[in-house]
Design an enzyme around this catalytic site. Structure first.
Site, short mmCIF file in Angstrom:
data_model
loop_
_atom_site.label_atom_id
_atom_site.label_comp_id
_atom_site.label_asym_id
_atom_site.label_seq_id
_atom_site.Cartn_x
_atom_site.Cartn_y
_atom_site.Cartn_z
N GLU A 1 7.60 -1.50 13.21
CA GLU A 1 8.31 -0.67 12.52
C GLU A 1 7.49 0.63 12.58
O GLU A 1 6.45 0.67 12.46
CB GLU A 1 8.56 -1.03 10.99
CG GLU A 1 9.27 -2.17 10.89
CD GLU A 1 9.35 -2.87 9.44
OE1 GLU A 1 9.99 -3.71 9.14
OE2 GLU A 1 8.79 -1.99 8.41
N CYS B 116 4.64 7.93 11.71
CA CYS B 116 3.73 7.28 11.39
C CYS B 116 3.76 6.02 12.45
O CYS B 116 4.96 5.34 12.36
CB CYS B 116 3.90 6.62 10.10
SG CYS B 116 2.93 5.32 9.41
N CYS C 85 -1.24 -7.55 10.74
CA CYS C 85 -2.59 -6.83 10.51
C CYS C 85 -3.61 -7.91 10.24
O CYS C 85 -3.09 -9.04 9.32
CB CYS C 85 -2.58 -5.82 9.71
SG CYS C 85 -3.95 -5.19 9.32
N CYS D 276 -5.56 -6.93 3.28
CA CYS D 276 -5.83 -5.95 2.13
C CYS D 276 -4.85 -6.51 1.27
O CYS D 276 -3.60 -6.70 1.48
CB CYS D 276 -5.51 -4.44 2.47
SG CYS D 276 -6.96 -3.76 3.71
N CYS E 54 -1.28 -4.61 0.61
CA CYS E 54 -0.67 -4.09 1.81
C CYS E 54 0.40 -5.26 2.09
O CYS E 54 -0.02 -6.31 2.51
CB CYS E 54 -1.71 -3.80 2.61
SG CYS E 54 -0.79 -3.40 4.49
N CYS F 251 3.94 3.98 2.50
CA CYS F 251 2.52 3.27 2.92
C CYS F 251 2.38 1.97 2.26
O CYS F 251 2.65 1.74 0.95
CB CYS F 251 1.63 4.26 2.19
SG CYS F 251 0.02 3.79 2.80
#
Length: 500
Positions: free
Chosen positions: A185, A203, A210, A214, A217, A472
């Site tokens: 994305e 972005c 990932c 975190c 996230c 974000c």
């Protein structure tokens, strides 16, 4: 420790001995001792089983992707890697043009018997002149034989456009399908300003998923599938310009803040950034290309030495010690000091003293267990001495009841002393399975004002595209088997329960 979550895809199916591809296995220290028994989770063949040792921290793998693909073991060396191991080879023998820097393209063109001038004309048609060519039919003005060679020997597209989703505020989320069927994305954020200072930002993602895990996230819930190639990163910016320049104006800024930890894929990120900066192509300004990191210190040091692009460090907490229990012998000359400095509980000649200094960052950003705040910030102080007129951007996602009190603001101001920097305060963007809730706008303003009074340059950044999961921390699509949520420290259970 279960602090990182990573899956890796083999470079090609032919690199394995012929056998039925295994399903993904969830690996933890416990399952290495006692393998998971489940009709849905089957252990990999012996040749793919990770080697466990007492001194090595194993990172978990994640679920099978669609289409199914074999997984291999990962260890701490994988976590450090930033090489070209993108996990995919081109199905054809054609060269992917967007994977080359200009000097590499020039050499490749010359190797086929054509002049350097032809390479420059090709470069401009791929990246500039409003053409953004995706196939050889769009190469008007080039030599006929040269175009024929390109159609036979070169591939223009690394991504396939899958879907564009528009949020209420005009933010666009673009879904791309990769050659191996995985999806990434990208987000285009139009400027809200109408004057000459307006900026339109793309972005870009640097990985599929990932490994950092975190806790706030959504992308981290996916685990890591693989690194993106330089071509796959660059083409996100090319698509952003070709799709939306006519609607929103020129795309002026690039932020590596999409899916993934950019510095874990540092080789491809540096290469992609170089391609984006070239003055005959996309021609982004170095200060308008920002690469974000959760705190991979060795790669961050390398980035600051090799690149002039901007750096953003995701900080998000201000404490640097773990809850600890210390044993003191109950001696008269020690007792008064303990009673004065800690909450003590005597137990038959021994006093247990529990420190009240909880490490928030260890919990919400497990990378901190490897690279502590002190090391991270000291590295920045050292490296920024050699860069002129350079400011690092600290990002601070505000989580209600977790990292948003007055003491956090004071510690944050102290931590960044001596580092040329700006601070962005970001509202937490909720997502499915989230443990947290956003800090109120009123409290964020108070937090900002206190930082400003303490001498910090600080900004409040509003969320964009959050109604379409484009903001974000909202990108990605985790599978059924997800990265683990870490245990919530006792002192924050109430704050987390309120958000449930």
């Amino acid at each position: 420790m279960g602090s990182m979550w990573l899956r890796r895809i083999l470079l090609s199916p032919t690199s394995l001995p012929p056998q039925k591809p295994p399903m993904a296995t969830l690996l933890t220290p416990a399952t290495l001792q006692n393998p998971v028994s489940s009709p849905f989770l089957k252990p990999s063949p012996a040749s793919l089983t990770p080697l466990a040792s007492s001194h090595r921290r194993l990172l978990s793998t994640a679920a099978s992707c669609s289409p199914p693909c074999p997984l291999v073991s990962v260890d701490e060396t994988s976590f450090e890697s930033g090489g070209e191991r993108s996990g995919i080879t081109n199905r054809s023998s054609k060269v992917l043009l967007k994977g080359m820097r200009y000097d590499e393209l020039e050499k490749w063109v010359h190797s086929h018997g054509y002049r350097p001038g032809q390479a420059l004309m090709l470069w401009k048609r791929i990246y500039g002149n409003g053409i953004w060519a995706h196939h050889s039919d769009q190469l008007e003005g080039l030599n006929k034989d040269f175009k024929k060679m390109l159609s036979e020997s070169a591939e223009f597209k690394a991504l396939a456009l899958k879907q564009v989703i528009t949020a209420a505020d005009g933010t666009r989320k673009i879904l791309f399908t990769l050659e191996d069927g995985l999806v990434i994305e990208t987000v285009v954020i139009p400027s809200v300003a109408s004057d000459s200072r307006s900026r339109n930002t793309v972005c870009v993602s640097s990985q599929v998923g990932c490994a950092m895990n975190c806790q706030f996230c959504y992308t981290g819930r996916m685990g890591l599938r693989r690194n993106l190639t330089a071509a796959e990163i660059v083409e996100q910016a090319v698509f952003a310009r070709s799709l939306f320049t006519s609607e929103v104006g020129d795309i002026t800024n690039v932020v590596f803040m999409g899916m993934g930890e950019p510095l874990q894929n540092i080789d491809n990120v540096l290469k992609a950034a170089d391609i984006m900066l070239h003055d005959q192509g996309l021609y982004f300004s170095p200060r308008k290309v920002t690469v974000s990191t959760s705190g991979l210190v060795p790669q961050m040091r390398r980035f600051l030495k090799e690149s002039n692009c901007a750096l953003a460090v995701s900080l998000n907490a201000t404490t640097d010690e773990v809850f600890t229990f210390i044993l003191f012998e109950l001696a008269n000359h020690m007792y008064m000091w303990i009673e004065e400095h800690t909450c003590t509980h005597s137990h038959g000649g021994i006093t247990f003293a529990q420190t009240s200094h909880l490490q928030v960052r260890n919990w919400i950003m497990p990378i901190n267990r490897k690279y502590k705040l002190d090391l991270l910030l000291q590295t920045l102080r050292e490296e920024l001495r050699f860069k002129n007129n350079y400011k690092v951007l600290f990002e601070y996602v505000m989580l209600a009841g977790i990292n948003d009190n007055v003491e956090d603001a004071k510690r944050l101001a102290d931590l960044v002393q001596g580092i040329p920097c700006k601070i962005n305060l970001l509202s937490f963007n909720p997502h499915s399975g989230s443990q947290f809730r956003p800090t109120s706008e009123e409290k964020m303003v108070e937090f900002r004002n206190l930082l400003a009074e303490l001498g910090c340059r600080v900004f409040l950044r509003s969320s964009r595209g959050d109604d379409q999961m484009a903001a974000c921390g909202q990108l990605g699509n985790p599978d059924v088997v997800q990265a683990p949520l870490l245990r919530v420290p006792e002192q924050f259970k109430m704050a987390v329960e309120v958000s449930a």
